[in-house]
Design a protein around this motif. Structure first.
Motif, PDB file in Angstrom:
ATOM      1  N   TYR A  31      13.723  11.314 -24.563  1.00  0.00           N
ATOM      2  CA  TYR A  31      14.583  11.876 -23.698  1.00  0.00           C
ATOM      3  C   TYR A  31      16.125  11.496 -23.878  1.00  0.00           C
ATOM      4  O   TYR A  31      16.551  10.491 -24.538  1.00  0.00           O
ATOM      5  CB  TYR A  31      14.291  11.427 -22.388  1.00  0.00           C
ATOM      6  N   ALA A  32      17.044  12.404 -23.952  1.00  0.00           N
ATOM      7  CA  ALA A  32      18.391  12.175 -23.656  1.00  0.00           C
ATOM      8  C   ALA A  32      18.759  11.523 -22.444  1.00  0.00           C
ATOM      9  O   ALA A  32      17.988  11.799 -21.437  1.00  0.00           O
ATOM     10  CB  ALA A  32      19.233  13.311 -23.890  1.00  0.00           C
ATOM     11  N   LEU A  33      19.594  10.415 -22.312  1.00  0.00           N
ATOM     12  CA  LEU A  33      19.680   9.752 -21.055  1.00  0.00           C
ATOM     13  C   LEU A  33      21.304   9.433 -20.753  1.00  0.00           C
ATOM     14  O   LEU A  33      21.911   9.801 -21.795  1.00  0.00           O
ATOM     15  CB  LEU A  33      19.122   8.138 -21.255  1.00  0.00           C
ATOM     16  N   ARG A  70      20.486   1.564 -24.796  1.00  0.00           N
ATOM     17  CA  ARG A  70      19.112   2.017 -24.424  1.00  0.00           C
ATOM     18  C   ARG A  70      18.240   1.107 -25.237  1.00  0.00           C
ATOM     19  O   ARG A  70      18.308   0.621 -26.288  1.00  0.00           O
ATOM     20  CB  ARG A  70      18.689   3.413 -24.666  1.00  0.00           C
ATOM     21  N   ASP A  71      16.968   0.681 -24.624  1.00  0.00           N
ATOM     22  CA  ASP A  71      15.989  -0.232 -25.077  1.00  0.00           C
ATOM     23  C   ASP A  71      14.596   0.588 -25.025  1.00  0.00           C
ATOM     24  O   ASP A  71      14.017   0.342 -23.769  1.00  0.00           O
ATOM     25  CB  ASP A  71      16.130  -1.662 -24.330  1.00  0.00           C
ATOM     26  N   LEU A  77      17.372   1.860 -19.679  1.00  0.00           N
ATOM     27  CA  LEU A  77      18.690   2.376 -19.939  1.00  0.00           C
ATOM     28  C   LEU A  77      19.822   1.383 -19.427  1.00  0.00           C
ATOM     29  O   LEU A  77      19.632   0.981 -18.014  1.00  0.00           O
ATOM     30  CB  LEU A  77      19.042   3.757 -19.516  1.00  0.00           C
ATOM     31  N   TYR A  78      20.839   1.140 -20.278  1.00  0.00           N
ATOM     32  CA  TYR A  78      22.012   0.205 -19.516  1.00  0.00           C
ATOM     33  C   TYR A  78      23.322   0.852 -19.553  1.00  0.00           C
ATOM     34  O   TYR A  78      23.645   1.658 -20.352  1.00  0.00           O
ATOM     35  CB  TYR A  78      21.908  -0.948 -20.520  1.00  0.00           C
ATOM     36  N   LEU A  79      24.195   0.192 -18.813  1.00  0.00           N
ATOM     37  CA  LEU A  79      25.529   0.778 -18.714  1.00  0.00           C
ATOM     38  C   LEU A  79      26.355  -0.726 -18.524  1.00  0.00           C
ATOM     39  O   LEU A  79      26.465  -1.139 -17.388  1.00  0.00           O
ATOM     40  CB  LEU A  79      26.012   1.645 -17.933  1.00  0.00           C
ATOM     41  N   CYS A  94      21.324   7.332 -12.853  1.00  0.00           N
ATOM     42  CA  CYS A  94      20.817   7.683 -14.217  1.00  0.00           C
ATOM     43  C   CYS A  94      20.126   8.939 -14.212  1.00  0.00           C
ATOM     44  O   CYS A  94      19.618   9.212 -13.162  1.00  0.00           O
ATOM     45  CB  CYS A  94      20.249   6.490 -14.720  1.00  0.00           C
ATOM     46  N   ALA A  95      20.071   9.561 -15.210  1.00  0.00           N
ATOM     47  CA  ALA A  95      19.408  10.788 -15.309  1.00  0.00           C
ATOM     48  C   ALA A  95      18.588  10.849 -16.893  1.00  0.00           C
ATOM     49  O   ALA A  95      19.334  10.329 -17.895  1.00  0.00           O
ATOM     50  CB  ALA A  95      20.406  11.965 -15.429  1.00  0.00           C
ATOM     51  N   ALA A  96      17.635  11.620 -16.929  1.00  0.00           N
ATOM     52  CA  ALA A  96      17.063  11.931 -18.377  1.00  0.00           C
ATOM     53  C   ALA A  96      16.532  13.196 -18.414  1.00  0.00           C
ATOM     54  O   ALA A  96      16.385  13.935 -17.492  1.00  0.00           O
ATOM     55  CB  ALA A  96      15.791  11.158 -18.058  1.00  0.00           C
TER      56      ALA A  96
END
Length: 119
Positions: A31-33, A70-71, A77-79, A94-96
Motif C-alpha cells: 500500500y501507499a501510505l 515505514r517499517d 508508518l511513522y511521521l 494516517c491512511a492507506a
C-alpha cells in the motif's frame, strides 16, 4: 484493516514528536501510505506520503521538518516531526491506499491523534 495512530500530544514550539500508525488485519507492504491533518474549523490537508517503494513527498510547509517512513516488518508508518510550530496543531490521521493516498478518499483511514503546539 484497522489503522491506529499514536504519539500525539502537547509540545512547545520548536519541539518534536513522532507519530506512529500501526495496522492490523492485513500487511501494508503493498500500500501507499500517508499522513493528513485537520485543524479546528479547517479542511483536511495532505501532510506527507510514502509509496510502496519508499518514495516520499511532503507539503511545502513541512518540508525539512517532517520525515515520513515505514517499517513493513512492523506494519507501521511513522511521521517524525521536528521544529514544530503552532500552525502544525491539528488532528493527524494516517491512511492507506492500494494506488495512491489522497485527501479525498483512501482505502483505509485511522481515527487520528491530536497534536497541539503551544507555549
Amino acid at each position: 484493516v484497522q489503522l491506529v495512530e499514536s504519539g500525539g500530544g502537547w509540545v512547545q514550539p520548536g519541539g518534536s514528536l513522532r507519530l506512529s500508525c500501526t495496522a492490523s488485519g492485513r500487511t501494508l507492504e503493498a500500500y501507499a501510505l500517508g499522513w493528513f491533518r485537520q485543524a479546528p474549523g479547517k479542511e483536511r490537508e495532505f501532510v506527507a506520503a510514502i509509496t510502496r517503494f519508499a518514495d516520499a513527498t511532503y507539503r511545502t510547509s513541512v518540508t525539512g521538518r517532517f520525515t515520513i517512513s515505514r517499517d513493513n516488518a512492523k506494519n507501521t508508518l511513522y511521521l517524525q516531526m521536528n521544529n514544530l510550530k503552532p500552525e502544525d496543531t491539528a488532528v493527524y490521521s494516517c491512511a492507506a491506499d492500494r494506488v495512491a493516498v489522497s485527501t479525498v478518499r483512501n482505502d483505509y483511514w485511522g481515527q487520528g491523534t491530536p497534536v497541539t503546539v503551544s507555549s
